[in-house]
Enzyme design. Structure first.
Site, PDB file in Angstrom:
ATOM      1  CD  GLU A  57      -1.759  -2.401   1.451  1.00  0.00           C
ATOM      2  OE1 GLU A  57      -0.608  -2.629   1.895  1.00  0.00           O
ATOM      3  OE2 GLU A  57      -2.614  -3.296   1.301  1.00  0.00           O
ATOM      4  CG  HIS A 124     -11.332  -7.585   6.243  1.00  0.00           C
ATOM      5  ND1 HIS A 124     -10.526  -8.234   7.155  1.00  0.00           N
ATOM      6  CD2 HIS A 124     -10.799  -7.857   5.026  1.00  0.00           C
ATOM      7  CE1 HIS A 124      -9.563  -8.877   6.517  1.00  0.00           C
ATOM      8  NE2 HIS A 124      -9.700  -8.673   5.230  1.00  0.00           N
TER       9      HIS A 124
END
Lengths: 320, 337
Positions: A57, A124
Site C-alpha cells: 500500500e 475489514h
C-alpha cells in the site's frame, strides 16, 4: 437496475474513456476485476491501464504520487479501507503536502471500500474518513447514493488535489437506481435528503439511510425530521447544516466511525460555536462504540449506530 | 588564463566536472554550517561531507530529462543535476523567491516538474515516487530516462524500501537506488541496523542488478554509478548501488558525532573523497593548482553573492500567505480559521 458498485465501476470506465491520463492501480484490480468487482472488465476494455499491484500500500500510493507529478490521474484502489493505514504515510505526508510545499498539484484518487458489514471483523470494517479529514491537503468524500457514487467519483478524478473516496461496502449491492445521473450537486455541497422542521439529523454515507429510516419511524409518531447528507466530509458544508438547524433548532450528528473526535464532533463544534443561538436543545452525536469493530453479527449490530439507536437519540432530543 | 593542462578526454572532462561539483558542494555546505553556527538559519543544517564523490557521480551521470530524488547529503548531486546555489541558499534562508517559499526548508527542496523531487523526511518514501514518474513516462511512451533515488543504509530497514524496490523490480522500471552506507544512521551503527554481510546481496532477493563501490574514490564512483545507470537506461531493470564511506560530520550540524568509532576514522573508509580526488587530479596532471584555486574562488564568490542576495529577499509573511493546502481553492473549508 444500477447498483452503487456498478456506479463506481461505470464512473471509472467513463474516466478511463474520457481521459488518457487516468489509470487504475491496486491489488487484484486487473483481470480479476477487484475484490469487490469494482473494476470488473476494465482491464480488458482498457489494456495496460488497469494494473495489479503487489501487496504494497505504501508503494502503491507513492507510485500514484509520482505518476501525478508526471501529469497522470491515477486511481488507487485499496482492497479495504483498513489497509490504507499501511499507505498512510504516503497519503498524508507525500500526497497531502506536495501542493503546499511545491505548488505542484497532486491529482490522485484513493478509493477506500469502508464501513461495516457483519462478519468483517476488526480489520475489514473500519471507517477512516475522520483521520484523513484531519490532515490538511486532502479532500474526503463519502457518497451515500448510487448517483453520488457515480458523479462524485468522476469529479474526484477531475479534481487537481488528492481525494480520499470512501465508498461504503454495505451500499455496494444494497443500493440500486434506475439510471446514472446526468447532473449532480458539486462536491462541497451537502444535500437535504428529507425535509423536516423538528430536528436535523446530519449524516453521511450509509448512515444517511439509517437516518432516513429513523425519520420515517418518527414520522409515524408525528415528528418531522430533516436529514442532511453531507456527501463530502472535507470540505464540510457548514452553511447547509447551519441553515437546517436554523429551521429545526435541534441537531443530531450521526457517523459510523469511532466516537473520539471525528466528523460528528466537528459538526457539533461548528454549530455550537457559530450557531449557538439557533439551538433549542443541546446538540447530540451518535457514533460507533469505542472498540475495534467486532466480528459476530450480534456484537457488530450493536457496535455501529442502528436505525433504532438513531430514532432513540432523536426522541431524546425532541422531548428535551 | 594560462594552464599547463592539455585538452581533456571525455572521461577526464567528466571527472573534472564531477570534482567541481564536489568542491562547490563542500564550500556551500561549509557556508551553511557557518550560517548555522552564527544563528542565521532556522532549523537544522545537514551536510554531505565525505559523500560528495558519490553524490556528484550521480548528478553528472544523470541527464536533465531524468528523475532525481536526492537525500540530505546530496548537495553535490543536486548541483550537478542542475540546482542552482541560489535555490539552495534561498531554501535554507526562507526566501519567498526560492522553490519552497519558506514553507519547507533546508534539504527539503526540489522542482518536481523538472524531475527534481523534494524529499519528505520519512526515509525510503521517495523511491516509489520515482517509480511513479518512471511508470507514467512508460505509459506516455517516453523511453530512455532513468530515475535515481538516494538513501542511507538506515533507510534500508524501512518497509518503504522493501515495497518500492520490489515494485520497481516487478515493473522492471529504470530505477537506480543508491545506498550510501556511511556507517551510522544518526548514531546507530550498522551492527544495529542490519545483519547481512553486504547490503548489495539484497538485490538477489528482489531480482535486480547489484553494484558496490568505494565511495571515497571519485573515479570508482563515476564508473560504478555511471555503469548502473547505463544498465537501467538500456532496459535491464532496477539497479542497486551500495557505496561505502564514513560520514565525516554529524548527522546534522547540531550533532558533534562523538559516537563515531575513532578506528573507523583512521581506516580507509575515513578518507576524505574530496582531498583524494584533488590529489588524483593533480598527480595525473588532469588539472593544476592554479585552476583549482580559480574554481574555489569562483565557487566562493557565487556562494557569497547568493547568500547576500537571499538575505535581502522578501521573507514569508503570515498576513499575505495563501493558507491553502489544496490547489482547488473553491474546495477549501470556509469555517476553519
Amino acid at each position: 437496475m444500477i447498483t452503487y458498485l456498478d456506479a463506481i465501476c461505470e464512473a471509472q470506465a467513463h474516466a478511463l474513456r474520457d481521459d488518457p491520463r487516468v489509470f487504475i492501480y491496486g491489488q487484484d484490480v486487473g483481470a480479476f476485476g477487484g475484490a469487490f468487482k469494482a473494476t470488473k472488465n476494465l482491464a480488458k476494455e482498457f489494456p495496460g491501464r488497469v494494473l495489479d499491484s503487489p501487496i504494497s500500500e505504501d508503494a502503491m500510493v507513492g507510485l500514484a504520487v509520482g505518476a501525478a507529478i508526471e501529469g497522470m490521474r491515477p486511481i488507487v484502489e485499496m482492497q479495504f479501507a483498513d489497509f490504507s493505514t499501511v499507505g498512510f504515510n504516503q497519503i498524508v505526508n507525500q500526497a497531502a503536502t506536495l501542493f503546499w510545499r511545491t505548488g505542484v498539484p497532486c491529482p490522485i484518487t484513493v478509493r477506500l471500500p469502508f464501513g461495516g458489514t457483519s462478519g468483517g471483523g476488526p480489520f475489514h470494517s473500519q471507517s477512516l474518513e475522520t483521520i484523513y479529514a484531519h490532515y490538511p491537503g486532502l479532500i474526503v468524500l463519502t457518497p451515500a447514493t448510487v448517483e453520488d457514487a457515480y458523479s462524485m467519483l468522476l469529479e474526484a478524478v477531475a479534481i487537481d488535489d488528492p481525494v480520499i473516496f470512501c465508498e461504503h461496502k454495505f451500499l455496494y449491492r444494497h443500493l440500486k437506481a434506475e439510471k446514472l445521473p446526468s447532473e449532480a450537486l458539486p462536491i462541497g455541497k451537502a444535500r437535504i435528503a428529507r425535509e423536516g422542521r423538528d430536528l436535523t439529523i446530519v449524516a453521511y454515507s450509509a448512515m444517511v439511510h439509517d437516518a432516513l429510516e429513523a425519520a420515517t419511524e418518527l414520522a409515524a409518531e408525528g415528528w418531522e425530521i430533516e436529514v442532511v447528507d453531507l456527501r463530502s466530509v472535507k470540505p464540510l458544508d457548514t452553511d447547509t447544516v447551519m441553515a437546517s438547524v436554523s429551521r429545526t433548532g435541534k441537531l443530531l450528528a450521526v457517523g459510523e466511525s469511532w466516537p473520539w473526535g471525528g466528523v460528528t464532533a466537528e459538526v457539533i463544534a461548528r454549530v455550537a460555536s457559530e450557531g449557538y443561538g439557533l439551538l433549542d436543545a443541546p446538540p447530540q452525536r451518535l457514533n460507533a462504540k469505542d472498540t475495534p469493530v467486532p466480528y459476530h453479527p450480534n456484537l457488530w449490530a450493536a457496535h455501529r449506530p442502528t436505525v433504532r439507536a438513531v430514532a432513540a437519540a432523536a426522541r431524546k432530543i425532541l422531548r428535551s | 588564463m594560462l594552464s599547463t593542462v592539455s585538452e581533456p578526454s571525455l572521461a577526464t572532462a567528466t571527472q573534472l566536472a564531477a570534482f567541481r561539483f564536489m568542491l562547490r558542494a563542500r564550500l556551500l555546505d561549509d557556508k551553511f554550517a557557518a550560517l548555522y553556527r552564527a544563528g542565521k538559519i532556522h532549523g537544522g543544517v545537514f551536510i554531505g561531507r565525505g559523500q560528495e564523490a558519490l553524490s556528484a557521480s550521480i548528478g553528472v551521470s544523470l541527464k536533465k530529462t531524468d528523475v532525481f530524488a536526492p537525500l540530505i547529503r546530496d548537495a553535490a548531486g543536486r548541483l550537478a543535476f542542475g540546482e542552482t546555489i541560489l535555490d539552495a541558499v534561498r531554501t535554507y534562508l526562507g526566501s519567498t523567491l526560492g522553490p519552497m517559499r519558506g514553507r519547507d526548508g533546508n534539504v527539503h527542496r526540489g522542482r518536481p516538474q523538472q524531475g527534481y523531487l523534494p524529499m519528505i523526511s520519512h526515509l525510503g518514501a521517495m523511491i516509489s515516487v520515482v517509480n511513479g514518474v518512471l511508470f507514467a513516462r512508460r505509459m506516455k511512451g517516453i523511453s530512455g530516462t532513468v530515475g535515481v533515488a538516494c538513501l542511507g543504509e538506515g533507510a534500508t530497514s524501512t518497509g518503504a524500501f522493501h515495497e518500492s524496490l520490489n515494485q520497481a523490480a516487478v515493473e522492471k522500471l529504470p530505477l537506480v537506488l543508491v545506498v550510501a552506507n556511511n556507517q551510522y544512521a544518526y548514531s546507530t551503527p550498522t551492527s544495529r541496523q542490519f545483519a547481512c554481510e553486504n547490503l548489495a546481496d539484497r538485490a538477489i532477493g528482489y531480482g535486480i542488478g547489484a553494484h558496490t563501490v568505494d565511495a571515497t574514490d571519485l573515479s570508482a564512483c563515476l564508473e560504478t554509478v555511471g555503469g548502473a545507470m547505463a544498465k537501467a537506461r538500456n532496459g535491464e531493470g532496477p539497479q542497486l548501488v551500495v557505496a561505502t564511506l564514513l560520514r565525516l560530520c554529524g548527522h546534522g550540524e547540531h550533532d558533534d558525532a562523538n559516537y563515531i568509532d575513532p578506528a573507523l576514522k583512521k581506516s580507509p573508509l575515513g578518507r576524505d573523497c574530496l582531498k583524494f580526488a584533488e590529489e588524483f587530479l593533480l598527480q595525473n596532471k588532469m588539472t593544476d593548482a592554479a585552476q583549482l584555486a580559480v574554481w574555489r574562488s569562483e565557487a566562493l564568490r557565487e556562494i557569497e553573492d547568493a547568500v547576500s542576495q537571499a538575505q535581502r529577499e522578501p521573507l514569508p509573511d503570515p498576513f499575505t500567505e495563501n493558507w491553502s493546502a489544496i490547489s482547488s481553492e473553491h474546495l477549501n473549508e470556509t469555517h476553519i480559521e
